[in-house]
Enzyme design. Sequence first.
Site, PDB file in Angstrom:
ATOM      1  CG  ASP A  83      -1.909   0.965   1.211  1.00  0.00           C
ATOM      2  OD1 ASP A  83      -2.607   1.372   0.214  1.00  0.00           O
ATOM      3  OD2 ASP A  83      -2.349   1.604   2.441  1.00  0.00           O
ATOM      4  CB  SER A 220     -12.293   4.004   7.660  1.00  0.00           C
ATOM      5  OG  SER A 220     -11.565   2.905   7.557  1.00  0.00           O
TER       6      SER A 220
HETATM    7  P1  13P Z   1      -8.769   4.827   5.862  1.00  0.00           P
HETATM    8  O1  13P Z   1      -7.866   5.705   6.678  1.00  0.00           O
HETATM    9  O2  13P Z   1      -9.940   5.534   5.475  1.00  0.00           O
HETATM   10  O3  13P Z   1      -9.061   3.453   6.549  1.00  0.00           O
HETATM   11  O4  13P Z   1      -7.984   4.569   4.553  1.00  0.00           O
HETATM   12  C1  13P Z   1      -7.043   3.401   4.412  1.00  0.00           C
HETATM   13  C2  13P Z   1      -6.348   3.626   3.166  1.00  0.00           C
HETATM   14  O5  13P Z   1      -6.663   4.155   2.154  1.00  0.00           O
HETATM   15  C3  13P Z   1      -5.015   2.829   2.975  1.00  0.00           C
HETATM   16  O6  13P Z   1      -4.517   2.859   1.892  1.00  0.00           O
HETATM   17  O1  G3H Z   2      -2.677   4.936   3.835  1.00  0.00           O
HETATM   18  C1  G3H Z   2      -2.451   4.681   4.867  1.00  0.00           C
HETATM   19  C2  G3H Z   2      -2.801   3.293   5.688  1.00  0.00           C
HETATM   20  O2  G3H Z   2      -3.984   3.660   6.743  1.00  0.00           O
HETATM   21  C3  G3H Z   2      -1.475   2.801   6.388  1.00  0.00           C
HETATM   22  O3  G3H Z   2      -1.128   3.876   7.470  1.00  0.00           O
HETATM   23  O4  G3H Z   2       1.319   4.104   7.166  1.00  0.00           O
HETATM   24  O5  G3H Z   2       0.208   4.373   9.480  1.00  0.00           O
HETATM   25  O6  G3H Z   2       0.703   2.062   8.224  1.00  0.00           O
HETATM   26  P1  G3H Z   2       0.411   3.569   8.100  1.00  0.00           P
HETATM   27 ZN    ZN Z   3      -4.369   4.993   0.884  1.00  0.00          ZN
END
Ligand code: 13P
Ligand code: G3H
Ligand code: ZN
Length: 332
Positions: A83, A220
């Site tokens: 991600d 979310s």
């Molecule tokens: P949220 O913060 O809305 O859960 O989004 C997560 C997200 O887009 C991770 O890439």
């Molecule tokens: O896009 C962001 C996700 O919520 C991951 O967050 O970098 O704190 O793991 P993080």
């Molecule tokens: Zn994201």
Amino acid sequence: MSLVPMKQILDEAERGGYGVGAFNANNMEQIQAIVRAAREVDSPVIIQASRGALRYTNLVYLKKLMEAAVEDNPSVKIALHLDHGNDLDVVRTAIDLGFTSVMLDGSLEEDGKTPRSFESNVDITRRAVEIAHPHGVTVEGELGTLGGIEEHVQASRVILTDPDEAVRFVELTGVDALAVAIGTSHGAYKFRETPKLALDIVERIHALVPDVRLVMHGSSSVPAELIDAVNRFGGAMPNARGVPVEAIQEGIRKGVRKVNVDTDTRLAATATIRRIFHESPSTFDPREYLGPAREAIFEIVRARMVAFGSAGRNGDYAPTTLEAMKAIYAGA
Ligand code: 13P
Ligand code: G3H
Ligand code: ZN
């Protein structure tokens, strides 16, 4: 063996007209909760790890936990996804770890704040595709910026995705999936009021590039009951709103196939742990709070799988392999 390329999961979701949750994970309890939900509702699933998750787990722990999830759940179709990768080194690292999908987020410069130029985004994303596709690994790109508040994914100004640019971006990069900016943002504090999302942009892009799978970040829902539950036991989170599940469902009807959720599972875990510490201040065995937190994450993930329409779809198709994808990409 049920580790599959993300492209297969999203192509099948396109055929079936549903969305697949992509849930962030950093530890054993999150991974177990996500995969258990998938198994129990018979859903394919995308487990995703951010750069922060890779750092937090020192890579090898995450790799082994993911492998355990796959081994323990042979019937569930699981894609492992990076991600918000922001450079080519992290893309290579994820591929070496065995991920079946990577995101190269070229929407922002490496500072995670300044929007990149279209040309520079195309250049780095195309190079990620050149690295990933020979391994059969799926690539997600991003065009436009999210308005977010998390430290490393925080655009200094929000730019919604331009559908005509999206067409050029897809042609020039060869991405399999595209994250579109439609007004959502990361984290718990998304909107003060019920949000207005630019879902017409999803519909337009879906019509213009029907072979590319559209991704909604910042999905979310931040349910008020979860914020209340965190605050009831000593938390101090401002009231905020997320993306209502109905808005996500409308996005799915218009063409969203991958739905990213992290904050809701974090809130569920935190609310549970705060309650346990409040109710039994003598608790000191981590299993006594991490176990219930895992249960709370499971409940959220299961509910989202049902709401996004992926429940019951895991058995619809036979799993394919990275080897098969390699051949498809080579012939493309
Ligand atoms: P949220 O913060 O809305 O859960 O989004 C997560 C997200 O887009 C991770 O890439
Ligand atoms: O896009 C962001 C996700 O919520 C991951 O967050 O970098 O704190 O793991 P993080
Ligand atoms: Zn994201």
